[in-house]
Enzyme design. Structure first.
Site, PDB file in Angstrom:
ATOM      1  N   ARG A 149      90.020 -17.557  30.852  1.00 39.17           N
ATOM      2  CA  ARG A 149      90.171 -17.017  29.490  1.00 39.17           C
ATOM      3  C   ARG A 149      89.158 -17.599  28.497  1.00 39.17           C
ATOM      4  NH1 ARG A 149      93.212 -14.430  32.265  1.00 39.17           N
ATOM      5  NH2 ARG A 149      95.255 -13.617  31.637  1.00 39.17           N
ATOM      6  N   SER A 163      99.961 -12.206  26.634  1.00 41.52           N
ATOM      7  CA  SER A 163     100.302 -13.638  26.680  1.00 41.52           C
ATOM      8  C   SER A 163      99.778 -14.320  25.430  1.00 41.52           C
ATOM      9  CB  SER A 163      99.648 -14.294  27.888  1.00 41.52           C
ATOM     10  OG  SER A 163     100.050 -13.659  29.071  1.00 41.52           O
ATOM     11  N   GLU A 218      96.185 -18.379  23.640  1.00 42.21           N
ATOM     12  CA  GLU A 218      95.323 -17.449  24.351  1.00 42.21           C
ATOM     13  C   GLU A 218      94.832 -16.378  23.372  1.00 42.21           C
ATOM     14  OE1 GLU A 218      95.525 -14.099  25.592  1.00 42.21           O
ATOM     15  OE2 GLU A 218      95.512 -14.203  27.763  1.00 42.21           O
TER      16      GLU A 218
END
Ligand code: EPU
Length: 311
Positions: free
Chosen positions: A174, A223, A293
């Site tokens: 990520r 998320s 995130e």
């Protein structure tokens, strides 16, 4: 230059800048105050013009992973359409490749490639944003990460367009290294013809799993925290008793605790408060520091980001 003067200059070039456009209308979470100026560009020349104004520029994809401040976004918010949505498939030196604009949606790109029997980007199945947004955060699922397929990326900066090979971008979970202020405009990715049928089967199973385990019918940004090494943020948030916990219009989803859903009327501050609370509780109980995130953008109160220290 003043924003009014900039807007006039952009309008003279055929663009249609809009003042005080609520970001809540454009992001998946449906939160966020007004962007000073929102402008859609269709060509590299138009984007170069926007970047040459000297105003702060924020690039907005489909707003699927952005947490926009209640106070809005200062400067210019730019969206990539037109030429930035092109898709070109070709035979590269080591196999099939696609060169696509950053503004193309992941879903369209996958469907288009599937029609030609081409796979390789299965990691993006069910990921709702644009290709540029996916690369910006190395989006992925348990089927992989988009960065594994990137050959090179084209970046726009004030006065400059640069092509950067994937090796220099250091894709990791990520995360990716991009020069500050750079806007991803195009990317070249490697594809896979032989593994297509197997990938399609894996995608079908994965999409069914997500429909069962994620609140896909409510406004969210997926998320909210990255998974810490060897564990899952959803499991940890549930373990500290916050699954279903609500603040204003924002709630940790009763279906998946690492999703915050907007149940109606949530503010960015509500979401920020839930993030702060979960981070503190998980740290107190497990000694694990959860890292967000989602990407904050816009005019946040001082000290809001990075999330308050746990010390
Ligand atoms: N879990 C709980 N409680 C919950 C939610 C999950 O205990 O409320 C447990 C599950 O039982 C499972 C584990 O946590 O054992 C992992 O859950 P899940 O399979 O749903 O995957 P995840 O790690 O939470 C990751 C990605 C998702 C992606 C899914 C499926 C991250 C941060 N998230 O979620 O990506 O869709 O795998 O591939 O890596 C996104 O990035 O926005 C996103 C949705």
């Amino acid at each position: 230059m003043e924003l009014r003067t900039i807007a006039k200059e952009l309008a003279r070039a055929g663009l249609k800048p809009r003042f005080d456009e609520p970001i809540a209308r454009h992001g998946f979470w449906r939160v966020g105050g007004p962007a000073d100026l929102l402008v859609d560009v269709e060509t590299p020349e138009q984007l170069a013009l926007v970047l040459s104004t000297g105003a702060p520029v924020t690039c907005l994809g489909r707003g699927t992973n952005l947490l926009a401040a209640d106070a809005g976004i200062r400067g210019i918010v730019v969206r990539l359409g037109g030429a930035f949505r092109s898709v070109e498939v070709r035979e590269g030196p080591t196999g099939p490749e696609v060169e696509a604009g950053a503004g193309v949606s992941d879903a369209y790109l996958l469907a288009r490639l599937a029609r030609e029997g081409l796979g390789g980007l299965g990691a993006l199945a069910g990921v709702p944003g644009t290709l540029g947004g996916a690369i910006r955060m190395n989006a992925g699922t348990r089927l992989g990460e988009v960065g594994e397929r990137v050959i090179e990326v084209e970046l726009a900066l004030p006065g400059e367009v640069r092509r950067v090979p994937a090796a220099e971008l250091h894709f990791r979970y990520r995360c990716v290294d991009l020069p500050s202020g750079a806007i991803i405009t195009r990317a070249r990715l490697s594809l896979d013809r032989d593994g297509f049928a197997a990938e399609q089967a894996a995608i079908r199973a994965h999409l069914a799993y997500r429909r069962r385990t994620q609140p896909l019918d409510q406004p969210s940004c997926g998320s909210v925290f990255k998974n810490p090494p060897g564990d899952h943020a959803g499991r940890l948030i549930e373990a500290v008793g916050l699954k279903g916990h609500t603040r204003g219009g924002a709630r940790f989803s009763p279906l998946h605790a690492n999703f915050i859903v907007n149940t109606g009327g949530a503010t960015a501050a509500d979401i920020h408060a839930l993030l702060t609370l979960a981070r503190r509780r998980v740290h107190e109980r497990f000694g694990v520091v959860l890292e967000p995130e989602v990407h904050p953008v816009g005019d946040w109160p001082a000290g809001a980001w990075p999330l308050p220290s746990l010390a």
